[in-house]
Structures are given as C-alpha cells and as structure tokens.
Design a protein around this motif. Sequence first.
Motif, PDB file in Angstrom:
ATOM      1  N   LEU A 201       0.865  -1.178   0.000  1.00  0.00           N
ATOM      2  CA  LEU A 201       0.000   0.000   0.000  1.00  0.00           C
ATOM      3  C   LEU A 201       0.903   1.230   0.000  1.00  0.00           C
ATOM      4  O   LEU A 201       1.754   1.376   0.885  1.00  0.00           O
ATOM      5  CB  LEU A 201      -0.916   0.015   1.223  1.00  0.00           C
ATOM      6  N   LEU A 202       0.720   2.083  -0.989  1.00  0.00           N
ATOM      7  CA  LEU A 202       1.537   3.285  -1.113  1.00  0.00           C
ATOM      8  C   LEU A 202       0.653   4.513  -1.014  1.00  0.00           C
ATOM      9  O   LEU A 202      -0.323   4.645  -1.753  1.00  0.00           O
ATOM     10  CB  LEU A 202       2.282   3.307  -2.459  1.00  0.00           C
ATOM     11  N   SER A 203       0.990   5.384  -0.080  1.00  0.00           N
ATOM     12  CA  SER A 203       0.256   6.640   0.101  1.00  0.00           C
ATOM     13  C   SER A 203       1.007   7.755  -0.622  1.00  0.00           C
ATOM     14  O   SER A 203       2.214   7.939  -0.422  1.00  0.00           O
ATOM     15  CB  SER A 203       0.130   6.956   1.590  1.00  0.00           C
TER      16      SER A 203
ATOM     17  N   VAL B 168      -3.227  16.629  -2.266  1.00  0.00           N
ATOM     18  CA  VAL B 168      -4.373  15.731  -2.088  1.00  0.00           C
ATOM     19  C   VAL B 168      -3.880  14.288  -2.093  1.00  0.00           C
ATOM     20  O   VAL B 168      -3.045  13.911  -2.921  1.00  0.00           O
ATOM     21  CB  VAL B 168      -5.420  15.948  -3.193  1.00  0.00           C
ATOM     22  N   SER B 169      -4.410  13.455  -1.194  1.00  0.00           N
ATOM     23  CA  SER B 169      -3.912  12.099  -0.987  1.00  0.00           C
ATOM     24  C   SER B 169      -4.554  11.073  -1.901  1.00  0.00           C
ATOM     25  O   SER B 169      -5.718  11.206  -2.313  1.00  0.00           O
ATOM     26  CB  SER B 169      -4.150  11.667   0.468  1.00  0.00           C
ATOM     27  N   GLU B 170      -3.785  10.016  -2.176  1.00  0.00           N
ATOM     28  CA  GLU B 170      -4.250   8.836  -2.894  1.00  0.00           C
ATOM     29  C   GLU B 170      -3.479   7.640  -2.339  1.00  0.00           C
ATOM     30  O   GLU B 170      -2.300   7.767  -1.968  1.00  0.00           O
ATOM     31  CB  GLU B 170      -3.988   8.974  -4.391  1.00  0.00           C
ATOM     32  N   ILE B 171      -4.125   6.483  -2.253  1.00  0.00           N
ATOM     33  CA  ILE B 171      -3.446   5.256  -1.831  1.00  0.00           C
ATOM     34  C   ILE B 171      -3.578   4.237  -2.955  1.00  0.00           C
ATOM     35  O   ILE B 171      -4.692   3.908  -3.385  1.00  0.00           O
ATOM     36  CB  ILE B 171      -4.027   4.689  -0.527  1.00  0.00           C
ATOM     37  N   THR B 172      -2.434   3.737  -3.430  1.00  0.00           N
ATOM     38  CA  THR B 172      -2.438   2.736  -4.492  1.00  0.00           C
ATOM     39  C   THR B 172      -2.071   1.372  -3.913  1.00  0.00           C
ATOM     40  O   THR B 172      -1.399   1.267  -2.883  1.00  0.00           O
ATOM     41  CB  THR B 172      -1.457   3.106  -5.615  1.00  0.00           C
ATOM     42  N   VAL B 173      -2.509   0.307  -4.602  1.00  0.00           N
ATOM     43  CA  VAL B 173      -2.264  -1.073  -4.182  1.00  0.00           C
ATOM     44  C   VAL B 173      -1.394  -1.744  -5.241  1.00  0.00           C
ATOM     45  O   VAL B 173      -1.684  -1.656  -6.439  1.00  0.00           O
ATOM     46  CB  VAL B 173      -3.588  -1.853  -4.017  1.00  0.00           C
TER      47      VAL B 173
ATOM     48  N   GLY C  83       5.806  -5.312  -8.425  1.00  0.00           N
ATOM     49  CA  GLY C  83       5.545  -3.884  -8.300  1.00  0.00           C
ATOM     50  C   GLY C  83       4.359  -3.370  -9.082  1.00  0.00           C
ATOM     51  O   GLY C  83       4.033  -2.183  -9.011  1.00  0.00           O
ATOM     52  N   THR C  84       3.662  -4.235  -9.820  1.00  0.00           N
ATOM     53  CA  THR C  84       2.546  -3.808 -10.645  1.00  0.00           C
ATOM     54  C   THR C  84       1.423  -3.214  -9.804  1.00  0.00           C
ATOM     55  O   THR C  84       1.036  -3.790  -8.779  1.00  0.00           O
ATOM     56  CB  THR C  84       1.985  -4.992 -11.453  1.00  0.00           C
ATOM     57  N   GLN C  85       0.875  -2.062 -10.235  1.00  0.00           N
ATOM     58  CA  GLN C  85      -0.290  -1.514  -9.547  1.00  0.00           C
ATOM     59  C   GLN C  85      -1.519  -2.311  -9.941  1.00  0.00           C
ATOM     60  O   GLN C  85      -1.791  -2.519 -11.117  1.00  0.00           O
ATOM     61  CB  GLN C  85      -0.501  -0.037  -9.889  1.00  0.00           C
ATOM     62  N   ILE C  86      -2.275  -2.749  -8.927  1.00  0.00           N
ATOM     63  CA  ILE C  86      -3.464  -3.553  -9.190  1.00  0.00           C
ATOM     64  C   ILE C  86      -4.735  -2.869  -8.703  1.00  0.00           C
ATOM     65  O   ILE C  86      -5.823  -3.431  -8.832  1.00  0.00           O
ATOM     66  CB  ILE C  86      -3.341  -4.952  -8.541  1.00  0.00           C
ATOM     67  N   GLY C  87      -4.630  -1.679  -8.147  1.00  0.00           N
ATOM     68  CA  GLY C  87      -5.837  -0.983  -7.714  1.00  0.00           C
ATOM     69  C   GLY C  87      -5.520   0.227  -6.865  1.00  0.00           C
ATOM     70  O   GLY C  87      -4.359   0.625  -6.711  1.00  0.00           O
ATOM     71  N   THR C  88      -6.569   0.829  -6.343  1.00  0.00           N
ATOM     72  CA  THR C  88      -6.456   1.948  -5.407  1.00  0.00           C
ATOM     73  C   THR C  88      -7.353   1.669  -4.210  1.00  0.00           C
ATOM     74  O   THR C  88      -8.292   0.876  -4.281  1.00  0.00           O
ATOM     75  CB  THR C  88      -6.870   3.285  -6.053  1.00  0.00           C
ATOM     76  N   VAL C  89      -7.056   2.331  -3.105  1.00  0.00           N
ATOM     77  CA  VAL C  89      -7.883   2.226  -1.899  1.00  0.00           C
ATOM     78  C   VAL C  89      -8.958   3.303  -1.966  1.00  0.00           C
ATOM     79  O   VAL C  89      -8.630   4.494  -2.094  1.00  0.00           O
ATOM     80  CB  VAL C  89      -7.034   2.388  -0.635  1.00  0.00           C
TER      81      VAL C  89
END
Length: 700
Positions: free
Chosen positions: A354-356, A362-367, A373-379
């Motif tokens: 989980l990367l903030s 403005v905040s975003e959290i990615t999964v 290391g592939t991004q598979i979604g967001t929180v």
Amino acid sequence: MGNGRTGDGTPRYPDAERLALVEERHGLAVRDPYRWLEDGADPRTDAWLRAQEELYAASRPAWRVDHWRTALASLHAVDLYSPPLTRAGRSFFSRQLAGEEHPTLMVASHGQDRPLVKPEDLDPTGLTVLDAWRPSAEGDLLAYQLSSDGTEESRLWVMDIATRRVLDGPIDRVRRSSVAWLPGGTHFYYVRRLPPGPHPGEERYHRRVFLHRVGSHPDEDIMIFGEGRDRAQFYTVSVTADGRWLSVAATQGTDRNTDVWLADLTAGPWHAPALRPVQEGVRGHTRLRVAPDAVADPPIWLRTTRGAPYGRVMTATPATAGGEWRELIAERPGSVLTDFAVLTGARLPRPLGLLSWVRHAVSEITVHDLTDGTQIGTVPLPGAGSTGGLAVSRDGGHEAWFSYSDHLTPWTVLHYDGLTGTTRSWHPQRSVVAAAGARTRHVAFRSADGTTVRMFVVSPEGRPDRPRPAVLTGYGGFGAPVVPTYSPEALAWVRAGGVWAVACLRGGGEEGEEWHHAGRGANKQNVFDDFAAAADHLVEAGWTSRDRLGIAGGSNGGLLVGAAVTQHPEKYAAAVCMSPLLDMVRYELHGLGPSWRPEYGSADDPGELRTLLSYSPYHRVRAGTEYPAVLFTAAEADTRVDPLHARKMCAALQHASPGPGPVLLRHERDVGHGDRALSRTVALQADCLAFLAAHLGLRV
C-alpha cells in the motif's frame, strides 16, 4: 510601566529599554536593542511580561471572544481515534471522545475496550499529556511516555497491561523516543539523551540508542549507538515482529536525509548488535521494511527519495542492502510518496504493498503486487482529502488502517480489507459536524518568479462573490506538506461569513523534495514571495480586499508571518504570529535551534548570515513604519521555539509602529509548543479569531 491609550487613540505600550547594542558579525553590523528580553529569569523581563499581560487583558473585552469560544467548542466536539496497533490479538489505540481534554490510550480484546493511560486521571489540572506509547510484541506490556507543563520533556514508564501495574520507570531525558521491544518483553531499545553535566547548555542534544532491561535502573542501560556522532543527530529504532532484525535511522537535526543501519540480532548478543550500513552519507530520505519471513535472507523494501525526489520503492535483501537496490515501484513525477506498508496475510495470494501519495496536496493510496511492483488498484477514499500513516498488523494479515480528513471532515479511521479491496469506517462516529455553510476550492497562481503555487480557499459560496474578511495561512518549511485537514478555526471563520485560505508554499513537501529545497537555506525568500503572491491573488480574484485581509501562522509559520509583516506591511490589515521564530541571527542559541541549521543555515557562516539577515523579521523592523495590527502568542514552557522571539519582536514593533493597529502579546505561563488540553486549545484559538475579526471587520 504605563498602559492604556495615548491622546490619539493608539495604545500606550509598556516601557522597554532599547540598548545601543551593535555586534559585528563577518563584517556586518547586527543591532540587537532588546537582547535583555532573552533572559526569562531577569526581573526586568518578568515585569515587562506582566505589563504586557495587563495590556492584553485590557484590550481583549472588545473582541467578542465568547462567541468564538462557543463556536469553536462546538466544532471541536467530535470523537477522535488513532489507527490501531495490533499485538497478539489485542488492539491498542488512542481515543478522545467529544468534550474530553486529552486522548486516552485504550486496549481492545475479546470485544471489550479498556482504558490504560488516561492523562486526566493522572493530573486533573490538565497539564500532563501522553506523548508516545508502544506495546510489546506479545501485547502484554506497554511503554508509555508522559510530559507535563508543556515542556515536552517526556518520562517513560512500563505497565503490565493486564493489571495496569507500573513495572518500571520513570526514565527521563527521552522526549518522545521510539521504543523497539525485543521478544519476551524483557528488554527494549530506545533513545535517551546523555546527562547534562558534561555538556552545559546542550541539555536537549547528545542522543544515544540504549538497550534497557525492564526493571533495571536506567543508569545500567547499555549504549549501542551514537557515541562520537554529531550532538544534533536524531535517532529512531525498530525491531521486526520476529525479533530478528534491528534497524537504526539517523538524521542530522531536521535534515530529511537519513543514514540507516541494519543488524541481525540472531548473529550476536542484543547488547552488541553488528549494525551494517544500508545507506550512509548520501542525499535521500529512506525508510525500510523487512519481510516478516523466517528465512535466511528475507526481502527488504525501501521507501526512499534517493535518486528519486518524489519517492519510490526499492527492494534488496540483508546481504545486498548496503549496495545493490532494485527498483520495484517507480517514482511518479508530480506525486509525492509519503508512506508504504506491506500486507502479507496467509489468505493473500501474494504480498501487497500500500503506497500513500500526495499530488498537489491531495492524498491517494495505491495497491501493488510486491512480486513485481505492478499496480493492481487503489484504496477507496471518501473524498479529496488527506490520509494519515498506514498501520498494518505486526503479525501479518490482509488488513490495514489509516486516518482520513478534509477541510470539512474531522479525522476518522478507515479500515481497508486487502481481500475484498473495500474500505469502511473502523469505529462508530457518535458526533457529526455539519459541513453546511462552507465549500472548498483548489486554486493556482503565479509567484514572483513565475512558479505555479497552489492554495485551498474555504468560503461560504465556494467562489469569490464579494470581498470578505479573509485569513491567509501557510507553513513553507522542513518539507512538511500543508494538506486538506479538518480545522475548527477555518470552519468557525467561514460560518461567520469569512474566507479562510491555506497556501502550499515552497519549503513544504506538497510537490516533492525539490519543492522543499526551493524554499530552504539560501532559497528561503521564495517562501515569502509565494505567500505575498497568495495574498495578491486573494485580492485580485475578489475573495477579499487589503483592509480585510489578515494572516496567521505558528512556529515556522510564525516566521512566515513575521517576514510578511516586515516585508509587505501594506498588504495586510492584521496578523496573528504564534510561537514564532523571529530572530534569525541568534535562533541557534536557544530551544531546538541547532537542529534547524540544515533548514535555515547558520549565522557562523558569512554567506548564510547575509541570507538570514536579509529576511530576519526582528532585524527588519523599521521605526515609523505603519504595521498592521499584530497579536503575538507565546508559551513560557516552550522548549522548541523559545518565547524570547515573540518578546523581542513585540517590543521592537511596539517601539516602531505609529499605529493605529495595536501590537499585543498573549503570554501563557504553564503550557508549551505542542499538545495541550482541549479547553486551552479552544481558548487560544478563540482569542486569535476574535482579534482577527475585530480588525478585519467580521461582524458576529
């Protein structure tokens, strides 16, 4: 010393002797007419302060403080929780219910919540605060730190969680130390300052990492790191859940570059860990996570700005950590990586990261899949706001917790499920603040050198409908981002019909490490130029007018306000300068000043002294200049920013300004720079808003 008003209606200020003191520094003449006000123990200083308190008390009744106190108390009446730390089936968290003066440390197990440390029970005066806490790996012991009277000088105790019996302490000279428990709860690593004897005048420095055995005298603790290093270094320590890997991080004062070491605690005795460098002597802020894996060479994940000013995630193993790092998740230009957590539950098909991130504040959290290391979604998040630190179970699992807030939403704790990808509220919210009557707008403008700067503007209509009384605030320092968070002050002001603006200035962390460097040291003037441009934009866009524009800021933000008032007094009608840093020639000699040299520079360096003098508010005060109405606030027990700054600057402005706006000092004798009882917070905020409203024409 006489108070009251002169014949033309301007305030009659307390007498303050002006010294003909001029020192030559590197060929420059440095005047310091109020040097005597640095000494808080001098009877003359005490007499001057008491006269200032009388003047303040005489001025305050005209400001309608009661209205603001009532409005702020209502907006502060929310339940606040911290994300939980989990240990062996127990959850530990702080909770402050609406109306309570301080947070209480709680433990939850088997469906029941139980208080562990309640500052109000320990000290009914409200002057004791809970600074830090850390449960043991087994969840049966608790190390907690308390300080009193605003000093932030913590003392550490150890409690048996089942019985609440104190087993150890107090250990002094810790000041919010990190605590790293070893398996079994018999020992922990922590950071403590050396005794003051060998280093007179440097009592707040000379930190070392020690190993402590629970129940033993702290003088028996074994020093494991820090000897021979710079006096102003700060250290943090951590130990992995399995008790195998110890990491130590060091920073030079408030410099964001970190040195990091790692030791395998199974390879030698606890009291002599073989710490090997992971990163040393390079530019980059780095934090590491070791996989909770009982394997010989587990993965290490490093969140770092080394070679990537916006931040990225690298990977290594203990064997390669001192040399070869492999990029796992690349830098995202424009988005600042602020936190990183790992989910490794048995029910997950692969470890998740989980990367903030913060993009334009403005905040975003990615999964991410941590195998490649592939991004598979967001929180999912409730809106365009801010997230706090990511918390995951120390024992592994698929759950994470984090705080969320925006300008209209109080801090709330959210729970993320890595199996379902869903987010929900972690705790019930009994108290809800109605957001009606306030809207937020994110705007951009150009600074003096053409740089684009952004600002949040909170107003009744969400657009500039007419010139309204406005307050502009900012920070612009230490790489700290100014992000959307709930502010009772802002909401109270806007509900009364005003505008509240928060500028994201250079020197902060909103746009990455280069944004920080563009506003520190020799580049500090950029911060003040950004702030002046923000003020100009508010006027030119029709949000407010010069005679209705006020500014406010605290600590480094107090320096910002002081610089704004002395560089462009014509731009503002009123200013509130809280716990400020204002004498930039002598700031290193007091409080935590030596720690801030990486941010500001040193007067011992000829070039840096010229930079400091170019903007030092105390040294830029000019007699006969019509300054805006100014309220200084200072706390006598402040151990970070010495209240001498506010005293000297107040005396200088009172001597220089012909009026008509008053220059006043709100002085508190038993609080400090940091946390305080809620009622004291409300009282301070109410006085500041009442002062601004009285001088900006906000009718309530």
